[in-house]
Design an enzyme around this catalytic site. Structure first.
Site, PDB file in Angstrom:
ATOM      1  N   ILE A 116      44.566 -47.941 -53.488  1.00 25.45           N
ATOM      2  CA  ILE A 116      45.146 -46.630 -53.189  1.00 25.45           C
ATOM      3  C   ILE A 116      43.946 -45.763 -52.821  1.00 25.45           C
ATOM      4  O   ILE A 116      43.227 -45.285 -53.695  1.00 25.45           O
ATOM      5  CB  ILE A 116      45.905 -46.048 -54.392  1.00 25.45           C
ATOM      6  N   PRO A 117      43.669 -45.598 -51.539  1.00 26.20           N
ATOM      7  CA  PRO A 117      42.368 -45.104 -51.073  1.00 26.20           C
ATOM      8  C   PRO A 117      42.148 -43.596 -51.228  1.00 26.20           C
ATOM      9  O   PRO A 117      42.043 -42.859 -50.248  1.00 26.20           O
ATOM     10  CB  PRO A 117      42.353 -45.521 -49.602  1.00 26.20           C
ATOM     11  N   CYS A 118      42.043 -43.142 -52.459  1.00 27.61           N
ATOM     12  CA  CYS A 118      41.784 -41.721 -52.692  1.00 27.61           C
ATOM     13  C   CYS A 118      40.389 -41.323 -52.206  1.00 27.61           C
ATOM     14  O   CYS A 118      40.109 -40.132 -52.014  1.00 27.61           O
ATOM     15  CB  CYS A 118      41.961 -41.378 -54.172  1.00 27.61           C
ATOM     16  N   HIS A 119      39.533 -42.316 -51.965  1.00 32.97           N
ATOM     17  CA  HIS A 119      38.187 -42.024 -51.453  1.00 32.97           C
ATOM     18  C   HIS A 119      38.230 -41.494 -50.015  1.00 32.97           C
ATOM     19  O   HIS A 119      37.242 -40.927 -49.530  1.00 32.97           O
ATOM     20  CB  HIS A 119      37.304 -43.280 -51.516  1.00 32.97           C
ATOM     21  N   ARG A 120      39.361 -41.650 -49.330  1.00 28.51           N
ATOM     22  CA  ARG A 120      39.474 -41.185 -47.946  1.00 28.51           C
ATOM     23  C   ARG A 120      39.844 -39.708 -47.843  1.00 28.51           C
ATOM     24  O   ARG A 120      40.033 -39.199 -46.743  1.00 28.51           O
ATOM     25  CB  ARG A 120      40.520 -42.027 -47.197  1.00 28.51           C
TER      26      ARG A 120
END
Length: 277
Positions: free
Chosen positions: A243-247
């Site tokens: 779940i790419p919260c880093h984006r």
């Protein structure tokens, strides 16, 4: 019905609608019924309600029903008792409500994960050490760490406090290799509020190698005034990378708010950017 009242004068009608839903949710009133009660047409009521509350009337009704079910089920002797008390046709309907909104069954909610079997372990990834947890339904935790192994385990354990945890480092490393090296896809088992789950779904839809702002996410969810709530939901993500919260970055371009370290966030963004190029 007078649908020509200015938007900022609709507050009392929306307040009345919320009170009506709170009082009558067990009878599952239709949107037409609620709209008629406050003197508005159905579609105008839906638009104005969402503008004020941030969700549709039906989503709000589901939320009220779910919140009542969560409290009632703690005291109920059976799931069926809870279903009948809130006016649902069967326990399967209550099960559907829980699954659709929060990703766990009523039984799992009541017992806080009791008898849910989760296999977990620690291993290496291209972005440092990680703890991964998974069930037959999917991956339920993925958290990076550097020296704080106990801290990441504590977060994982608090999330699934009554689950049956099984340590298997070999299998955990197989999962990590499949994810990071072989790019294998797994289903994700999430545990969170309706807003959090909707935010996490939005994150998954951000294209690989692209970054957006918290405001962008809020706009995609039609919640432009809920940037802070969206940011908080992103911060609660318990399945890193997948779940790419880093984006997601601040409007100023600042790399803030990554629970697994700002440097790791920068590395993930650069890695995906270069891979895409």
């Amino acid at each position: 019905m007078n649908d020509n009242i200015p938007l900022n004068n609709h507050y009392k009608q929306i307040e009345k609608a919320i009170q009506y839903i709170d009082t009558n949710f067990k009878e599952h009133p239709s949107i037409e019924e609620v709209a008629h009660n406050v003197g508005m047409s159905k579609y105008h009521f839906i638009r104005v309600f969402k503008e004020y509350v941030g969700v549709t009337p039906m989503q709000f009704l589901h939320s009220v029903t779910l919140n009542y079910a969560k409290e009632h089920i703690k005291e109920s002797k059976s799931i069926l008792d809870s279903s009948l008390d809130i006016g649902l046709s069967s326990s399967s309907r209550l099960h559907e409500l829980f699954v659709n909104l929060i990703g766990v069954t009523p039984k799992e909610w009541k017992e806080k994960g009791k008898d849910v079997q989760i296999t977990y372990g620690f291993g290496q990834t291209p972005f440092g050490k990680a703890l991964i947890g998974f069930t037959l339904k999917g991956i339920c935790y993925l958290g990076f760490y550097d020296h704080n192994k106990e801290e990441v385990f504590q977060r994982f354990n608090e999330l699934w406090e009554n689950a049956n945890l099984i340590f298997d480092e070999k299998l955990a490393n197989e999962y990590l290799e499949n994810i990071f090296i072989k790019n294998k896809k797994y289903p994700l088992l999430v545990k969170g509020t309706n807003l959090q789950i909707n935010v996490w779904k939005a994150l998954i839809n951000i294209p690989d190698g692209q970054i957006i702002t918290y405001s962008d996410v809020a706009n995609r969810l039609n919640k432009p005034k809920s940037v802070r709530a969206v940011a908080n939901a992103i911060g609660k993500n318990h399945i890193g990378y997948l779940i790419p919260c880093h984006r997601v970055i601040a409007k100023s371009g600042a790399m803030s708010g990554y629970r697994w370290g700002i440097e790791r966030k920068k590395l993930l963004i650069e890695y995906e950017k270069n891979r895409k190029e």
